[in-house]
Design a protein around this motif. Structure first.
Motif, PDB file in Angstrom:
ATOM      1  N   ASP A 110       0.870  -1.176   0.000  1.00 32.85           N
ATOM      2  CA  ASP A 110       0.000   0.000   0.000  1.00 32.85           C
ATOM      3  C   ASP A 110       0.903   1.221   0.000  1.00 32.85           C
ATOM      4  O   ASP A 110       1.876   1.257   0.755  1.00 32.85           O
ATOM      5  CB  ASP A 110      -0.869   0.044   1.270  1.00 32.85           C
ATOM      6  CG  ASP A 110      -2.137  -0.806   1.148  1.00 32.85           C
ATOM      7  OD1 ASP A 110      -2.296  -1.497   0.125  1.00 32.85           O
ATOM      8  OD2 ASP A 110      -2.947  -0.766   2.088  1.00 32.85           O
ATOM      9  N   GLU A 139      -4.333   6.033   2.073  1.00 36.24           N
ATOM     10  CA  GLU A 139      -3.974   5.065   1.031  1.00 36.24           C
ATOM     11  C   GLU A 139      -4.245   5.612  -0.368  1.00 36.24           C
ATOM     12  O   GLU A 139      -5.365   5.863  -0.752  1.00 36.24           O
ATOM     13  CB  GLU A 139      -4.789   3.769   1.241  1.00 36.24           C
ATOM     14  CG  GLU A 139      -4.387   2.686   0.266  1.00 36.24           C
ATOM     15  CD  GLU A 139      -5.336   1.487   0.273  1.00 36.24           C
ATOM     16  OE1 GLU A 139      -5.840   1.123   1.352  1.00 36.24           O
ATOM     17  OE2 GLU A 139      -5.554   0.924  -0.810  1.00 36.24           O
ATOM     18  N   GLY A 163      -3.071   0.616  -3.779  1.00 37.01           N
ATOM     19  CA  GLY A 163      -3.051  -0.733  -3.214  1.00 37.01           C
ATOM     20  C   GLY A 163      -2.670  -1.694  -4.320  1.00 37.01           C
ATOM     21  O   GLY A 163      -3.197  -1.612  -5.420  1.00 37.01           O
TER      22      GLY A 163
HETATM   23 MG    MG Z   1      -6.591  -1.174  -0.524  1.00 33.26          MG
END
Ligand code: MG
Ligand code: 4AD
Length: 466
Positions: free
Chosen positions: A381, A389, A392
């Motif tokens: 991440d 975030e 990902g």
């Molecule tokens: Mg994610």
């Protein structure tokens, strides 16, 4: 001719024609005209004695005008050129008592209610121009690096993430209870990710990417979640997790460098706006850097790469954990990181973007490659200050038996995904990819505080207007 071209000065002392919307009209003489081509307004100087009263009365904020006149060097401060107006054609009037976008500062909440008109403000026009430039930079980066864009389906029969947060697509009327088969003869949904299909194309074209709309019915009413967002998903055959991290870092740095070079005027404006907004916050919550400063910082410094296990140790020993300031205390290995934890790592501990990798298998999707320890997977991440975030991704499980094992354990229907497991039967190889939420990138780049303000028409729980 648009206003941005006129500011180049090449048409100086020539008769020019320009169309746009009135931002302000001062002293029956100075029209500030904006056509969206750039941030700056063009000053148009009216000779009111030569202009019919009826026309003057229609020059109101929001009206659309076509102006013809001579482009001259500006007498006033703050602009290089202006127009000495000969004729004004009112294309569309705007009732000053009704038009909601007045020449004053409106709250972002108010403007969300007027989303069809908010792009006529400096802030939204700047954000949307930067958004368009970022989108171009994405395609440029991948094209220059040998990637092919693939258009993965928007209606799918598979739940790539296995999170079950999907919008059902059907032609059946729920009120009519009949046995008619559905349009596709099976249950279908709007896509939550193009990854699985992109993987099949990477295993033939080598380097591919998707850039398309993505839908998630997660009920997270936060400043970083949308029900409809745009995701960029590169997928590369023969890349492992380290290559994947290198790609993500290089990609983000490259698109940020592009807008730093090509969106100077808009980013300069957003930098000032960011400083004003930060100044309203309590000292402790303020960003340690200005907007332009932090964009430059990101392009010039390496992202920190830290394993999940190391991150847990840092968090366990952190002040907010020991003083019980976290809402979710970090008490051991295996927990899913909350956004307060991610924010602590990037904003307080590392003060830079961070790539976390090798997460516990339990908290990640079925397709991620199992490490030799049998308990962590090759996930990554990318975390950013302010947005959390941004990316990902993972190296994918390329071994058929291991993949089947994981699918069984996580209750993923192997029959439904026969084509996905087939990839592991015919010429399987190491491969990796990631997904970047485009609006989170725009959020970070523009310094806006809410993801609803970086997409023209946000879709969020209880809101699908416009
Ligand atoms: Mg994610
Ligand atoms: O981490 P996610 O769920 O990963 C995937 O979907 C993988 N299939 C990607 C891949 O490996 N090809 O989502 C990827 C990114 C997140 O990091 C986040 O930036 C963004 O998509 N994202 C959202 N953005 C806005 N609103 C939401 N509801 C989002 N959910 C995810």
């Amino acid at each position: 001719m648009d206003i941005r071209q006129l500011f180049s000065g090449e048409q100086l002392n020539q008769t020019v024609s320009v169309s746009g919307w009135v931002r302000t009209f001062r002293a029956n003489r100075f029209i500030a005209l904006n056509d969206g081509s750039c941030l700056a307004n063009l000053q148009c100087v009216v000779d009111f004695e030569q202009t019919p009263e009826a026309v003057l009365a229609e020059i109101n904020t929001g009206a659309a005008l076509e102006i013809t006149g001579t482009l001259v060097e500006s007498q006033g401060k703050g602009q290089s050129v202006e127009i000495q107006v000969d004729t004004i054609r009112v294309l569309g009037t705007s009732d000053p008592d009704e038009y909601p976008i007045q020449p004053k500062k409106h709250s972002l909440e108010f403007l969300r209610e007027k989303a069809h008109l908010r792009v006529r403000t400096n802030t939204f026009a700047a954000v949307m121009r930067v958004r368009a430039a970022l989108s171009f930079a994405v395609h440029q980066y991948f094209t220059e690096n040998g990637f092919y864009q693939v258009h993965t389906p928007i209606i799918t029969g598979s739940d790539a993430e296995g999170a079950g947060e999907m919008f059902r697509v059907t032609t059946l009327n729920p009120e009519e209870k009949n046995d008619e088969p559905d349009f596709f003869g099976k249950e279908t949904n709007l896509t939550v990710s193009g990854q699985l299909e992109a993987e099949t194309y990477a295993m033939g074209l080598g380097k591919v990417y998707t850039f398309g709309p993505t839908f998630r019915a997660e009920n997270s009413n936060t400043s970083r979640h949308l029900a409809e967002f745009w995701m960029i998903e590169p997928e590369v055959a023969f890349n492992d997790l380290d290559d994947n991290m290198d790609l993500a870092e290089d990609f983000i740095k490259s698109v940020l460098a592009y807008v730093l070079e090509h969106c100077k005027e808009d980013l300069g404006f957003l930098d000032q706006r960011f400083a004003q907004e930060e100044a309203k916050k309590p000292q402790l919550e303020r960003s340690p850097m200005g907007l332009l400063e932090r964009l430059q910082f990101v392009t010039q410094n390496e992202f920190k790469r830290v394993s999940y296990t190391e991150a847990i140790e840092i968090l366990r020993n952190s002040k907010p954990n020991k003083k019980k300031k976290f809402k979710y205390l970090v008490d051991g290995w295996g927990i899913d990181l909350q956004s307060e934890h991610e924010r602590y790592l990037v904003e307080k501990h590392f003060t830079s973007p961070v790539i976390l990798f090798d997460y516990p298998a339990e908290i990640k999707a079925f397709y991620m490659r199992m490490n030799d320890d049998g308990k962590t997977v090759r996930a990554m991440d990318v975390l950013f200050p302010g947005v959390g975030e941004m990316v990902g991704g993972s190296q994918r499980e390329e071994r058929l038996d291991k993949l089947q094992e994981r699918m069984k354990a996580m209750d993923i229907d192997e029959e439904e995904l026969w084509w996905y497991t087939d990839l592991r039967r015919f010429g399987s190889a190491v491969h990796a990819g990631f997904g970047l939420g485009f609006e989170r990138l725009v959020l970070y780049t523009t310094g806006m505080g809410n993801i609803r303000d970086v997409i023209p028409y946000p879709r969020t729980p209880q809101n699908a207007s416009f």
